[in-house]
Structures are given as structure tokens and as C-alpha cells.
Design a protein around this motif. Structure first.
Motif, short mmCIF file in Angstrom:
data_model
loop_
_atom_site.label_atom_id
_atom_site.label_comp_id
_atom_site.label_asym_id
_atom_site.label_seq_id
_atom_site.Cartn_x
_atom_site.Cartn_y
_atom_site.Cartn_z
N GLN A 47 43.09 57.84 7.82
CA GLN A 47 43.53 59.24 7.83
C GLN A 47 45.03 59.33 8.15
OE1 GLN A 47 41.09 61.94 10.13
NE2 GLN A 47 39.23 60.82 9.61
N ARG A 48 45.48 58.51 9.07
CA ARG A 48 46.91 58.52 9.41
C ARG A 48 47.75 58.05 8.22
NH1 ARG A 48 47.74 56.92 15.81
NH2 ARG A 48 46.04 58.22 16.61
N LYS A 51 48.09 60.90 5.82
CA LYS A 51 49.02 61.93 6.33
C LYS A 51 50.47 61.45 6.31
CE LYS A 51 45.58 63.89 9.51
NZ LYS A 51 45.20 63.98 10.94
N GLU A 53 51.57 59.12 8.32
CA GLU A 53 51.93 58.69 9.67
C GLU A 53 51.94 57.16 9.77
OE1 GLU A 53 49.13 60.58 12.25
OE2 GLU A 53 49.69 62.60 11.61
#
Length: 210
Positions: A47-48, A51, A53
Motif C-alpha cells: 500500500q505504501r 501511495k 511512500e
């Protein structure tokens, strides 16, 4: 301790994560629960990545941490004779290069008696079709951790249908972007968001006790 291992993996603290995982196993911890914690951590890392990140270098490091933990956890999970229950073709679908969730699921499936033919990552529909023709599995497992993989799952199911193979296999999908809606969209038989649940569903699809 599992929560701390989860956080260490997510924060990519390699030495600390591996050391604590090893201590957990040496002290009699549950290897299945450890691998589940690893899987959850990899989902968070995915998920990071989506995004922006985390980047590819972080994904590679996370994969190295997971592989290191698997080396001493897998033998504990596989202790004892395993009765063969079926054959499975497994791959991460086209446009997705994540192997962590697939690899965790493979470990659980093999430990539960499945013969698993792993056809890798970024796997185009035609490669799934070829593998089903060659190996004649009971189940096809597809993994994706990013949104782009959802349409690839549908294309793969469609390709199996066009090849006249759809009715010969059960299809289970899994990964961080998978849910009931994606299952319906792709035309799969089942979906799972963790490895243990996935193996149980595979057994249920074959009429075995989950």
C-alpha cells in the motif's frame, strides 16, 4: 511479539525484524502466525508503494527480509508427513511483479498437501493457459497486490474460458486489492486476503474439509 515483528518489517528494520522473528520461533512460537504477520506487513508495504511512500528498492528489501524469515520458519511449518490433496497452478498476474503474497500462500498450500506449480510474477494470461494445459491442475491461484492486477485477473479467466479450460479448474484469487466484488468481476470461484484462509477455501472448492 508478532505486532513488533510486523512493525519492524514495515519499517524495513532488517536485522531487528529477522532477529526477533528467529527468537519467536526458537521460543516455540506458531510458524503459521509468524508467516501471517509477515504477509500482513507485506500488504502494508504494498500500500505504501502504491501511495508513492515506498519505492522499488524498499520492495526488494522487504522481499529479502521475508525470504530470510522463511528460511527458518518453513521447516517448522512442514514438519511431519503431508498427505497430497491436489494440484495447483499459481502465479502473480500480468502487470504485477509482487511475489511476497504468492510465496507465502505457496508455503501454506504445500504444507497443507497441495502440489504447487509456481509460474512466477507478471504472468500473462496465455502463460496461465499453457500451464493449465500442461499440468492439468485442480485449482488455479492468481495473486495481485496492485489495482492494475484486477483487470489482468479478469483477462486470465477469460483466456481460460476461451481455451475451453474454465470448467476444468477452480479459480481462487488473492492479494491486497481483492474482495468479493473483484471475485465477481473476474469470474473466479473464491477469494482470500490471507494465506491460511486461502488454503482452507481451496480445500472447500475441492470438496475436502477446510
Amino acid at each position: 511479539m508478532l505486532d513488533k515483528i510486523f512493525n519492524l518489517i514495515v519499517e524495513l528494520e532488517e536485522d531487528e525484524a529477522i532477529g526477533l522473528a528467529k527468537k519467536y520461533i526458537e521460543e516455540g512460537g506458531n510458524p503459521q502466525k509468524l508467516l501471517e504477520a509477515c504477509g500482513n506487513a507485506m500488504g502494508e508495504i504494498g500500500q505504501r508503494f502504491e501511495k508513492g511512500e515506498y519505492f522499488l528498492s524498499e520492495l526488494i528489501l522487504a522481499g529479502d527480509i521475508f525470504k530470510s524469515i522463511m528460511e527458518f520458519t518453513l521447516p517448522k511449518l512442514k514438519q511431519g508427513e503431508v498427505t497430497k490433496v491436489g494440484k495447483m497452478v499459481l502465479g502473480t498476474v500480468h502487470e504485477d511483479v509482487h511475489n511476497i503474497g504468492k510465496d507465502i500462500f505457496k508455503v501454506f498450500a504445500e504444507a497443507s498437501g497441495f502440489e504447487v506449480i509456481d509460474i512466477g510474477i507478471d504472468t500473462p494470461p496465455e502463460k496461465f493457459v499453457e500451464a493449465v494445459k500442461e499440468h492439468k491442475p485442480d485449482i488455479v491461484g492468481m495473486s495481485c497486490l496492485i489495482t492494475a492486477g484486477v483487470s489482468s485477473m479478469k483477462k486470465t479467466v477469460d483466456a481460460l474460458r476461451e481455451a475451453g479450460l474454465r470448467d476444468k479448474v477452480k479459480i481462487i484469487i488473492g492479494g491486497g486489492r481483492v474482495d468479493e466484488g473483484v471475485k465477481e468481476f473476474a469470474g473466479a470461484d473464491a477469494w482470500a486476503d490471507d494465506a491460511a484462509k486461502g488454503v482452507r477455501l481451496c480445500k472447500e472448492l475441492l470438496g475436502l474439509e477446510g
